[in-house]
Design an enzyme around this catalytic site. Structure first.
Site, PDB file in Angstrom:
ATOM      1  N   TRP A  81       0.846  -1.199   0.000  1.00 24.46           N
ATOM      2  CA  TRP A  81       0.000   0.000   0.000  1.00 24.46           C
ATOM      3  C   TRP A  81       0.881   1.249   0.000  1.00 24.46           C
ATOM      4  O   TRP A  81       1.767   1.378   0.857  1.00 24.46           O
ATOM      5  CB  TRP A  81      -0.896   0.007   1.237  1.00 24.46           C
ATOM      6  CG  TRP A  81      -1.984  -1.025   1.197  1.00 24.46           C
ATOM      7  CD1 TRP A  81      -2.033  -2.164   0.439  1.00 24.46           C
ATOM      8  CD2 TRP A  81      -3.203  -1.009   1.957  1.00 24.46           C
ATOM      9  NE1 TRP A  81      -3.191  -2.858   0.686  1.00 24.46           N
ATOM     10  CE2 TRP A  81      -3.932  -2.167   1.620  1.00 24.46           C
ATOM     11  CE3 TRP A  81      -3.730  -0.141   2.909  1.00 24.46           C
ATOM     12  CZ2 TRP A  81      -5.168  -2.468   2.192  1.00 24.46           C
ATOM     13  CZ3 TRP A  81      -4.961  -0.429   3.478  1.00 24.46           C
ATOM     14  CH2 TRP A  81      -5.676  -1.578   3.105  1.00 24.46           C
ATOM     15  N   ASN A 180      -7.773  -0.029  -2.721  1.00 23.75           N
ATOM     16  CA  ASN A 180      -8.249  -1.108  -1.885  1.00 23.75           C
ATOM     17  C   ASN A 180      -9.713  -0.864  -1.499  1.00 23.75           C
ATOM     18  O   ASN A 180     -10.035   0.180  -0.901  1.00 23.75           O
ATOM     19  CB  ASN A 180      -7.403  -1.183  -0.604  1.00 23.75           C
ATOM     20  CG  ASN A 180      -7.881  -2.271   0.326  1.00 23.75           C
ATOM     21  OD1 ASN A 180      -7.819  -3.458  -0.004  1.00 23.75           O
ATOM     22  ND2 ASN A 180      -8.401  -1.883   1.481  1.00 23.75           N
ATOM     23  N   GLU A 181     -10.583  -1.790  -1.819  1.00 23.46           N
ATOM     24  CA  GLU A 181     -11.973  -1.834  -1.344  1.00 23.46           C
ATOM     25  C   GLU A 181     -12.708  -0.491  -1.359  1.00 23.46           C
ATOM     26  O   GLU A 181     -13.099   0.030  -0.300  1.00 23.46           O
ATOM     27  CB  GLU A 181     -12.013  -2.469   0.059  1.00 23.46           C
ATOM     28  CG  GLU A 181     -11.391  -3.855   0.052  1.00 23.46           C
ATOM     29  CD  GLU A 181     -11.543  -4.619   1.370  1.00 23.46           C
ATOM     30  OE1 GLU A 181     -12.134  -4.086   2.312  1.00 23.46           O
ATOM     31  OE2 GLU A 181     -11.067  -5.782   1.417  1.00 23.46           O
ATOM     32  N   TRP A 209     -19.516   0.664   4.767  1.00 21.84           N
ATOM     33  CA  TRP A 209     -19.265   0.547   6.218  1.00 21.84           C
ATOM     34  C   TRP A 209     -18.442   1.705   6.772  1.00 21.84           C
ATOM     35  O   TRP A 209     -18.569   2.030   7.949  1.00 21.84           O
ATOM     36  CB  TRP A 209     -18.601  -0.796   6.549  1.00 21.84           C
ATOM     37  CG  TRP A 209     -17.198  -0.962   6.023  1.00 21.84           C
ATOM     38  CD1 TRP A 209     -16.033  -0.590   6.640  1.00 21.84           C
ATOM     39  CD2 TRP A 209     -16.816  -1.549   4.771  1.00 21.84           C
ATOM     40  NE1 TRP A 209     -14.958  -0.899   5.832  1.00 21.84           N
ATOM     41  CE2 TRP A 209     -15.400  -1.483   4.695  1.00 21.84           C
ATOM     42  CE3 TRP A 209     -17.530  -2.114   3.694  1.00 21.84           C
ATOM     43  CZ2 TRP A 209     -14.693  -1.968   3.589  1.00 21.84           C
ATOM     44  CZ3 TRP A 209     -16.816  -2.596   2.604  1.00 21.84           C
ATOM     45  CH2 TRP A 209     -15.422  -2.519   2.565  1.00 21.84           C
ATOM     46  N   TRP A 244     -13.855  -5.581  -2.636  1.00 20.86           N
ATOM     47  CA  TRP A 244     -14.083  -6.157  -1.314  1.00 20.86           C
ATOM     48  C   TRP A 244     -14.698  -7.542  -1.354  1.00 20.86           C
ATOM     49  O   TRP A 244     -14.398  -8.385  -0.527  1.00 20.86           O
ATOM     50  CB  TRP A 244     -14.890  -5.127  -0.548  1.00 20.86           C
ATOM     51  CG  TRP A 244     -16.096  -5.461   0.245  1.00 20.86           C
ATOM     52  CD1 TRP A 244     -16.138  -5.668   1.591  1.00 20.86           C
ATOM     53  CD2 TRP A 244     -17.454  -5.518  -0.195  1.00 20.86           C
ATOM     54  NE1 TRP A 244     -17.440  -5.849   1.988  1.00 20.86           N
ATOM     55  CE2 TRP A 244     -18.260  -5.764   0.927  1.00 20.86           C
ATOM     56  CE3 TRP A 244     -18.070  -5.380  -1.457  1.00 20.86           C
ATOM     57  CZ2 TRP A 244     -19.641  -5.886   0.841  1.00 20.86           C
ATOM     58  CZ3 TRP A 244     -19.438  -5.493  -1.541  1.00 20.86           C
ATOM     59  CH2 TRP A 244     -20.211  -5.749  -0.398  1.00 20.86           C
ATOM     60  N   GLU A 310      -6.935 -10.903  -1.130  1.00 23.18           N
ATOM     61  CA  GLU A 310      -6.846 -10.839   0.337  1.00 23.18           C
ATOM     62  C   GLU A 310      -7.677 -11.965   0.918  1.00 23.18           C
ATOM     63  O   GLU A 310      -8.842 -12.148   0.520  1.00 23.18           O
ATOM     64  CB  GLU A 310      -7.400  -9.515   0.903  1.00 23.18           C
ATOM     65  CG  GLU A 310      -6.498  -8.314   0.785  1.00 23.18           C
ATOM     66  CD  GLU A 310      -7.052  -7.105   1.549  1.00 23.18           C
ATOM     67  OE1 GLU A 310      -7.874  -7.308   2.479  1.00 23.18           O
ATOM     68  OE2 GLU A 310      -6.671  -5.979   1.213  1.00 23.18           O
ATOM     69  N   TRP A 339      -3.488 -12.104   3.757  1.00 25.96           N
ATOM     70  CA  TRP A 339      -3.475 -10.866   4.557  1.00 25.96           C
ATOM     71  C   TRP A 339      -3.006 -11.208   5.956  1.00 25.96           C
ATOM     72  O   TRP A 339      -3.594 -12.105   6.563  1.00 25.96           O
ATOM     73  CB  TRP A 339      -4.886 -10.262   4.595  1.00 25.96           C
ATOM     74  CG  TRP A 339      -4.896  -8.959   5.321  1.00 25.96           C
ATOM     75  CD1 TRP A 339      -5.198  -8.749   6.639  1.00 25.96           C
ATOM     76  CD2 TRP A 339      -4.567  -7.680   4.768  1.00 25.96           C
ATOM     77  NE1 TRP A 339      -5.073  -7.416   6.935  1.00 25.96           N
ATOM     78  CE2 TRP A 339      -4.691  -6.732   5.810  1.00 25.96           C
ATOM     79  CE3 TRP A 339      -4.165  -7.235   3.489  1.00 25.96           C
ATOM     80  CZ2 TRP A 339      -4.430  -5.372   5.622  1.00 25.96           C
ATOM     81  CZ3 TRP A 339      -3.916  -5.893   3.307  1.00 25.96           C
ATOM     82  CH2 TRP A 339      -4.051  -4.973   4.361  1.00 25.96           C
TER      83      TRP A 339
END
Ligand SMILES: *[C@@H]1O[C@H](CO)[C@@H](O)[C@H](O)[C@H]1NC(C)=O
Ligand SMILES: *[C@@H]1O[C@H](CO)[C@@H](O)[C@H](O)[C@H]1NC(C)=O
Length: 375
Positions: A81, A180-181, A209, A244, A310, A339
């Site tokens: 990342w 990411n997601e 979320w 995700w 992941e 992960w």
């Protein structure tokens, strides 16, 4: 082990010239043979504080340990990342425009050192640019790039394109994962008769979320423009999006692929801004019905490779880590990254992950791909 053709460089120095990672149909190839990308998410040593501004100097020895041990376990790829949400890179001015990669000018040399570890330990590096799984505290940073195309353009011109130019010929570059997601920040209240934009089907799965900040077209344009900039600068670059769940990456099972060529180009208008492969993540005490660990790749009817990017046995439907790597290898996916090396709260212990990677290290079924290859 796939040998590459030896070539003579500068008359005397023998060197080995390998092709870069490529895609053929729904899998990766290296030097003409199918390969399976086995490895881990690092994903950071210091969250959002590893690169630029002289930060890597203090991180490098930890990075080296993970690269070395991943190599010794038989892994050949790693996801890292980079900006996260813009905390320490790229460099923003006070109005949220990007003026460079970092203030002290070490970002590109940090990347070069990171890729040097990849070359030393035979590991392909996949850069994950942004994170949508949490809500940031500095909203003028990544948030501005998602909402404002002028700010996004400043990022492309002053950060992303110079970065791609500087690394594109390095053999340790595996590819790019734009975000990411993004589903953590998707506005799931948005109902539309355009299936690319309709997010209400993601409510039961828990999308949004971290905050329902963005409609899908904002995220799709954000992705489309960055992929376009990468591919215009390096036409052979391989780009993905770490979604995700498989729910957002398939038109099957009453779901919709929000990252298809059609959805991305419709939102952003850039024909070259499309993904080369798809990536889904999967967690659950019990896996949801669309989990890659309950399916084979062909079930999703995707015209590109699919990475299981992941997963962790800690939250892996009761599967052992070895079974998870073996499942991904055996069911048509193009690779598997557990992960994560440092986040052992959400993920597995590092020793556990190394066991998972090691369990498939000798796999070389021609129809599933060779795990061991040379950069
Ligand atoms: C959005 O998707 C949901 C769930 O699939 C569907 O029930 C709804 O009708 C769609 N919205 C529109 C406006 O078509
Ligand atoms: C892989 O091959 C090495 C060398 O032959 C061997 O020591 C190791 O046990 C093998 N691992 C697996 C999981 O088959």
């Amino acid at each position: 082990m796939i040998p590459c053709a030896p070539v003579l460089l500068l008359l005397v120095l023998p060197a080995v010239e390998c092709d870069r990672l490529q895609i053929s149909g729904d899998y990766f190839t290296k030097d003409g043979s199918r390969v399976f990308l086995s490895g881990v998410n690092l994903a950071w040593v210091g969250y959002a504080t590893d690169f630029g501004n002289n930060q890597f100097a203090a991180r490098k020895s930890s990075y080296e340990r993970f690269f070395k041990e991943l190599h010794e376990s038989g892994g050949s790829s790693i996801r890292i990342w980079i900006h996260v949400q813009g905390e320490t890179s790229p460099l923003f001015d006070g109005n949220g425009y990007v003026t460079g990669l970092d203030s002290s000018g070490t970002f590109l040399s940090d990347m070069n050192e990171l890729l040097g570890l990849g070359q030393k330990y035979n590991i392909l590096v996949f850069f994950c640019l942004w994170n949508g799984a949490v809500k940031f505290d500095k909203e003028y940073r990544m948030d501005g790039l998602i909402r404002d195309t002028g700010k996004l353009t400043s990022y492309l011109q002053h950060a992303l394109i110079p970065w791609v130019k500087s690394v594109k010929d390095n053999p340790a570059v595996g590819g790019w994962d734009i975000m990411n997601e993004p589903e953590g920040l998707i506005n799931t209240q948005r109902s539309s008769n355009n299936p690319c934009l309709n997010a209400t089907h993601l409510i039961p799965g828990g999308a949004g979320w971290a905050g329902r900040l963005y409609n899908y077209e904002d995220v799709q344009r954000f992705i489309n423009w960055q992929v376009d900039a990468i591919r215009q600068t390096d036409p052979g670059a391989l780009v993905t999006l770490g979604s995700w769940k498989a729910q957002v990456n398939t038109d099957e099972y009453g779901s919709h692929n929000h990252y298809s060529d059609h959805c991305l180009t419709q939102a952003g208008g850039k024909a070259q801004g499309v993904l080369q492969f798809y990536t889904v993540h999967s967690y659950g005490k019990r896996f949801d019905n669309l989990s890659p660990f309950k399916h084979q790749k062909s079930d999703y009817k995707l015209n590109k490779p699919l990475m299981v990017g992941e997963f962790a046995s800690k939250n892996g439907g009761g599967m052992a880590i070895e079974s998870m790597f073996q499942y991904a290898y055996g069911h048509g996916y193009c690779g598997a990254w557990s992960w994560s090396a440092t986040d052992n709260y959400e993920g597995d212990a590092w020793e556990t992950q190394k066991r998972g990677v090691a369990s498939i290290r000798n796999n070389s079924d021609a129809s599933k791909g060779t795990v061991h290859f040379t950069l």
